[in-house]
Design a protein around this motif. Structure first.
Motif, PDB file in Angstrom:
ATOM      1  N   VAL A 149     -31.353  36.687 -32.530  1.00 53.97           N
ATOM      2  CA  VAL A 149     -32.742  36.626 -33.229  1.00 53.97           C
ATOM      3  C   VAL A 149     -33.904  37.313 -32.437  1.00 53.97           C
ATOM      4  CG1 VAL A 149     -34.245  34.830 -34.114  1.00 53.97           C
ATOM      5  CG2 VAL A 149     -31.934  34.923 -34.563  1.00 53.97           C
ATOM      6  N   ALA A 150     -34.011  36.940 -30.977  1.00 56.48           N
ATOM      7  CA  ALA A 150     -35.045  37.235 -30.099  1.00 56.48           C
ATOM      8  C   ALA A 150     -35.097  38.825 -29.961  1.00 56.48           C
ATOM      9  CB  ALA A 150     -34.803  36.731 -28.910  1.00 56.48           C
ATOM     10  N   ASN A 151     -33.978  39.516 -30.079  1.00 58.88           N
ATOM     11  CA  ASN A 151     -33.952  41.030 -30.081  1.00 58.88           C
ATOM     12  C   ASN A 151     -34.379  41.420 -31.693  1.00 58.88           C
ATOM     13  OD1 ASN A 151     -32.556  42.423 -27.513  1.00 58.88           O
ATOM     14  ND2 ASN A 151     -31.573  40.297 -27.897  1.00 58.88           N
ATOM     15  N   ALA A 152     -34.076  40.969 -32.504  1.00 58.48           N
ATOM     16  CA  ALA A 152     -34.449  41.389 -33.934  1.00 58.48           C
ATOM     17  C   ALA A 152     -35.974  41.121 -33.845  1.00 58.48           C
ATOM     18  CB  ALA A 152     -33.690  40.431 -34.907  1.00 58.48           C
ATOM     19  N   LEU A 153     -36.522  39.760 -33.600  1.00 54.80           N
ATOM     20  CA  LEU A 153     -38.029  39.871 -33.512  1.00 54.80           C
ATOM     21  C   LEU A 153     -38.610  40.753 -32.748  1.00 54.80           C
ATOM     22  CD1 LEU A 153     -37.878  35.826 -33.130  1.00 54.80           C
ATOM     23  CD2 LEU A 153     -38.676  37.122 -35.218  1.00 54.80           C
ATOM     24  N   ALA A 154     -38.118  41.308 -31.339  1.00 60.59           N
ATOM     25  CA  ALA A 154     -38.810  42.196 -30.775  1.00 60.59           C
ATOM     26  C   ALA A 154     -38.854  43.332 -31.369  1.00 60.59           C
ATOM     27  CB  ALA A 154     -38.150  42.278 -29.469  1.00 60.59           C
ATOM     28  N   ASN A 155     -37.840  43.802 -31.995  1.00 63.63           N
ATOM     29  CA  ASN A 155     -37.617  45.236 -32.855  1.00 63.63           C
ATOM     30  C   ASN A 155     -38.637  45.115 -33.852  1.00 63.63           C
ATOM     31  OD1 ASN A 155     -35.562  46.076 -31.007  1.00 63.63           O
ATOM     32  ND2 ASN A 155     -34.011  45.494 -32.514  1.00 63.63           N
ATOM     33  N   ALA A 156     -39.128  43.899 -34.582  1.00 67.18           N
ATOM     34  CA  ALA A 156     -39.959  43.686 -35.814  1.00 67.18           C
ATOM     35  C   ALA A 156     -41.177  43.892 -35.315  1.00 67.18           C
ATOM     36  CB  ALA A 156     -39.576  42.299 -36.291  1.00 67.18           C
ATOM     37  N   GLY A 157     -41.525  43.876 -34.092  1.00 69.22           N
ATOM     38  CA  GLY A 157     -43.026  43.927 -33.538  1.00 69.22           C
ATOM     39  C   GLY A 157     -43.641  42.741 -33.487  1.00 69.22           C
ATOM     40  N   ILE A 158     -43.139  41.996 -32.882  1.00 70.23           N
ATOM     41  CA  ILE A 158     -43.894  40.497 -32.742  1.00 70.23           C
ATOM     42  C   ILE A 158     -44.412  40.950 -31.425  1.00 70.23           C
ATOM     43  CG2 ILE A 158     -42.330  38.901 -33.832  1.00 70.23           C
ATOM     44  CD1 ILE A 158     -41.273  37.715 -31.178  1.00 70.23           C
ATOM     45  N   LYS A 159     -45.626  40.033 -31.180  1.00 65.97           N
ATOM     46  CA  LYS A 159     -46.611  40.305 -29.865  1.00 65.97           C
ATOM     47  C   LYS A 159     -46.510  39.364 -28.647  1.00 65.97           C
ATOM     48  CE  LYS A 159     -49.952  42.673 -32.976  1.00 65.97           C
ATOM     49  NZ  LYS A 159     -51.510  42.714 -33.104  1.00 65.97           N
ATOM     50  N   ARG A 160     -45.766  38.301 -28.967  1.00 62.89           N
ATOM     51  CA  ARG A 160     -45.631  37.120 -28.014  1.00 62.89           C
ATOM     52  C   ARG A 160     -44.470  36.404 -28.338  1.00 62.89           C
ATOM     53  NH1 ARG A 160     -49.344  32.201 -26.178  1.00 62.89           N
ATOM     54  NH2 ARG A 160     -48.716  31.931 -23.951  1.00 62.89           N
ATOM     55  N   LEU A 161     -43.697  35.753 -27.461  1.00 56.87           N
ATOM     56  CA  LEU A 161     -42.610  34.947 -27.923  1.00 56.87           C
ATOM     57  C   LEU A 161     -42.553  33.933 -26.946  1.00 56.87           C
ATOM     58  CD1 LEU A 161     -39.834  34.863 -29.624  1.00 56.87           C
ATOM     59  CD2 LEU A 161     -38.784  36.177 -27.806  1.00 56.87           C
ATOM     60  N   SER A 162     -42.339  32.647 -27.453  1.00 55.83           N
ATOM     61  CA  SER A 162     -42.188  31.486 -26.602  1.00 55.83           C
ATOM     62  C   SER A 162     -40.615  31.090 -27.014  1.00 55.83           C
ATOM     63  CB  SER A 162     -43.287  30.402 -26.970  1.00 55.83           C
ATOM     64  OG  SER A 162     -44.469  30.837 -26.606  1.00 55.83           O
ATOM     65  N   ILE A 163     -39.800  30.553 -26.005  1.00 53.83           N
ATOM     66  CA  ILE A 163     -38.677  30.403 -26.095  1.00 53.83           C
ATOM     67  C   ILE A 163     -38.218  28.938 -25.710  1.00 53.83           C
ATOM     68  CG2 ILE A 163     -36.155  30.916 -25.660  1.00 53.83           C
ATOM     69  CD1 ILE A 163     -37.153  33.820 -25.168  1.00 53.83           C
ATOM     70  N   HIS A 164     -37.752  27.891 -26.632  1.00 51.12           N
ATOM     71  CA  HIS A 164     -37.295  26.718 -26.159  1.00 51.12           C
ATOM     72  C   HIS A 164     -35.676  26.548 -26.461  1.00 51.12           C
ATOM     73  CE1 HIS A 164     -37.349  22.420 -25.544  1.00 51.12           C
ATOM     74  NE2 HIS A 164     -36.716  22.246 -26.833  1.00 51.12           N
ATOM     75  N   ASP A 165     -35.310  25.715 -25.409  1.00 46.64           N
ATOM     76  CA  ASP A 165     -33.986  25.440 -25.582  1.00 46.64           C
ATOM     77  C   ASP A 165     -33.830  24.238 -24.826  1.00 46.64           C
ATOM     78  OD1 ASP A 165     -31.055  27.201 -26.302  1.00 46.64           O
ATOM     79  OD2 ASP A 165     -30.860  25.490 -24.740  1.00 46.64           O
ATOM     80  N   VAL A 166     -32.844  23.211 -25.287  1.00 40.62           N
ATOM     81  CA  VAL A 166     -32.504  22.088 -24.695  1.00 40.62           C
ATOM     82  C   VAL A 166     -32.056  22.315 -23.328  1.00 40.62           C
ATOM     83  CG1 VAL A 166     -32.062  20.697 -26.543  1.00 40.62           C
ATOM     84  CG2 VAL A 166     -30.008  21.971 -25.581  1.00 40.62           C
ATOM     85  N   ASP A 167     -31.400  23.356 -22.968  1.00 39.92           N
ATOM     86  CA  ASP A 167     -31.110  23.872 -21.662  1.00 39.92           C
ATOM     87  C   ASP A 167     -31.928  24.814 -21.104  1.00 39.92           C
ATOM     88  OD1 ASP A 167     -29.915  25.001 -19.530  1.00 39.92           O
ATOM     89  OD2 ASP A 167     -28.025  25.267 -20.274  1.00 39.92           O
ATOM     90  N   PRO A 186     -44.316  40.283 -24.357  1.00 43.58           N
ATOM     91  CA  PRO A 186     -44.569  39.238 -23.205  1.00 43.58           C
ATOM     92  C   PRO A 186     -43.637  37.696 -23.718  1.00 43.58           C
ATOM     93  CG  PRO A 186     -46.640  40.058 -24.038  1.00 43.58           C
ATOM     94  CD  PRO A 186     -45.591  40.708 -24.665  1.00 43.58           C
ATOM     95  N   ALA A 187     -42.974  37.362 -22.967  1.00 38.77           N
ATOM     96  CA  ALA A 187     -41.852  36.148 -23.338  1.00 38.77           C
ATOM     97  C   ALA A 187     -41.755  35.104 -22.311  1.00 38.77           C
ATOM     98  CB  ALA A 187     -40.514  36.581 -23.692  1.00 38.77           C
ATOM     99  N   ARG A 188     -42.046  33.877 -22.745  1.00 41.90           N
ATOM    100  CA  ARG A 188     -42.176  32.876 -21.695  1.00 41.90           C
ATOM    101  C   ARG A 188     -41.009  31.829 -22.117  1.00 41.90           C
ATOM    102  NH1 ARG A 188     -47.061  28.626 -22.950  1.00 41.90           N
ATOM    103  NH2 ARG A 188     -46.877  29.261 -25.318  1.00 41.90           N
ATOM    104  N   ALA A 189     -40.426  31.099 -21.356  1.00 47.32           N
ATOM    105  CA  ALA A 189     -39.639  29.926 -21.445  1.00 47.32           C
ATOM    106  C   ALA A 189     -40.607  28.647 -21.446  1.00 47.32           C
ATOM    107  CB  ALA A 189     -38.385  29.707 -20.418  1.00 47.32           C
ATOM    108  N   ILE A 190     -40.182  27.555 -22.484  1.00 46.47           N
ATOM    109  CA  ILE A 190     -41.266  26.532 -22.353  1.00 46.47           C
ATOM    110  C   ILE A 190     -40.249  25.436 -22.443  1.00 46.47           C
ATOM    111  CG2 ILE A 190     -43.181  27.503 -23.619  1.00 46.47           C
ATOM    112  CD1 ILE A 190     -42.082  26.371 -26.325  1.00 46.47           C
TER     113      ILE A 190
END
Length: 296
Positions: A149-167, A186-190
């Motif tokens: 999904v992250a790669n698909a969103l990047a290909n779709a042209g999103i401008k900023r990505l925050s990523i959360h996971d329990v790990d 620009p991507a960041r882990a939260i």
């Protein structure tokens, strides 16, 4: 490494799905109905690793068994999309880019791994959320599906990505992956979902965790973060209306159910298994027919 597709053409074919808690999957019906429409037989087995007969089997043993039994290939789902890679001979471009596999083709004594989730989500997102604002997106879940999904969103042209996971370390790994594959994003882990809403709000949220499945009820996004200026996508499709999507609709959010990704990933997998292109509308009709059947 470039993976190959099966050269089955219109010969009868046997395939399956390996995963946990998959007995309500609609994938078998889509594949079998599409093959019937094209004039051949596709047998599609659900190979739930939580069943008593498989509970003590490893993924490696399961792959050995289906390959020996003459399967053309298998789909692979939670929680095996990353684990399966070490058991394969070659990867397609998408699978190598994502680092996760959801489709395995057996051919000429080799195992070829593919990822149809990336294309499946991208196609669903493009069709189902036209005009969605893509300045800032929160992705919940950094497992195999989350990477696709992250790669698909990047290909779709999103401008900023925050990523959360329990790990949290897994979220950090996905940030590193995005930095390598999509340095323009620009991507960041939260560590906490609240971090994505501090100092502003994301335009959209995607749930790429299994939370919301029949066996894992609940919502990955606390209800207090929902508002009518947020779009919400879910990759879970059984049940079709997850708790997240119900809550989102109740708050006026534009929503994208997991059905689109399920259909389009199956369209691509069908061609890999059989060598024949599938009709997306026909496969979607099969998927949708589940909702018109009486329960029980």
């Amino acid at each position: 490494m470039q993976a190959e597709r099966a050269a089955v053409a219109t010969a009868d074919v046997r395939v399956g799905l390996i995963g946990c808690g998959i007995l309500r999957s609609r994938t078998p019906a889509m594949h079998m109905a599409e093959a019937k429409a094209q004039g051949f037989v596709c047998t599609y087995d659900l190979l739930d690793m939580e069943d008593d007969e498989r509970r003590d089997m490893s993924l490696a043993e399961m792959l050995d068994r289906v390959e020996a039994d003459g399967y053309a290939g298998v789909n692979v789902t939670y929680p095996y999309k990353m684990e399966v890679i070490s058991l394969l001979d070659e990867l397609s471009v998408n699978a190598a880019a994502v680092g996760a596999v959801n489709t395995v083709v057996f051919k000429d004594g080799k195992r070829f791994g593919h990822n149809t989730d990336l294309w499946g989500f991208a196609e669903s997102f493009h069709r189902g959320l036209k005009g969605a604002v893509k300045d800032d997106v929160l992705l919940i879940g950094a497992g195999g599906a989350g990477v696709a999904v992250a790669n698909a969103l990047a290909n779709a042209g999103i401008k900023r990505l925050s990523i959360h996971d329990v790990d949290y370390n897994r979220a950090l790994d996905l940030v590193e992956h995005i930095a390598e594959r999509h340095p323009e994003l620009p991507a960041r882990a939260i560590a906490e979902i609240s971090d994505a809403f501090s100092g502003g709000r994301p335009n959209g949220v995607v749930n790429a965790t299994p939370m919301g499945m029949a066996k894992l009820p609940g919502s990955a996004l606390p209800i207090e973060y929902l508002s009518d200026n947020l779009w919400v996508a879910d990759i879970v499709y059984f049940p079709l209306e997850t708790q997240l999507l119900k809550d989102a609709r109740d708050h006026g959010c534009k929503t994208l159910p997991g059905s689109g990704m399920a259909v389009f990933q199956a369209v691509r997998a069908f061609e890999l298994f059989t060598g024949q292109p599938a009709d997306p509308e026909r496969m979607k009709a099969t998927f949708d027919a589940f909702d018109s059947k009486p329960s029980g």
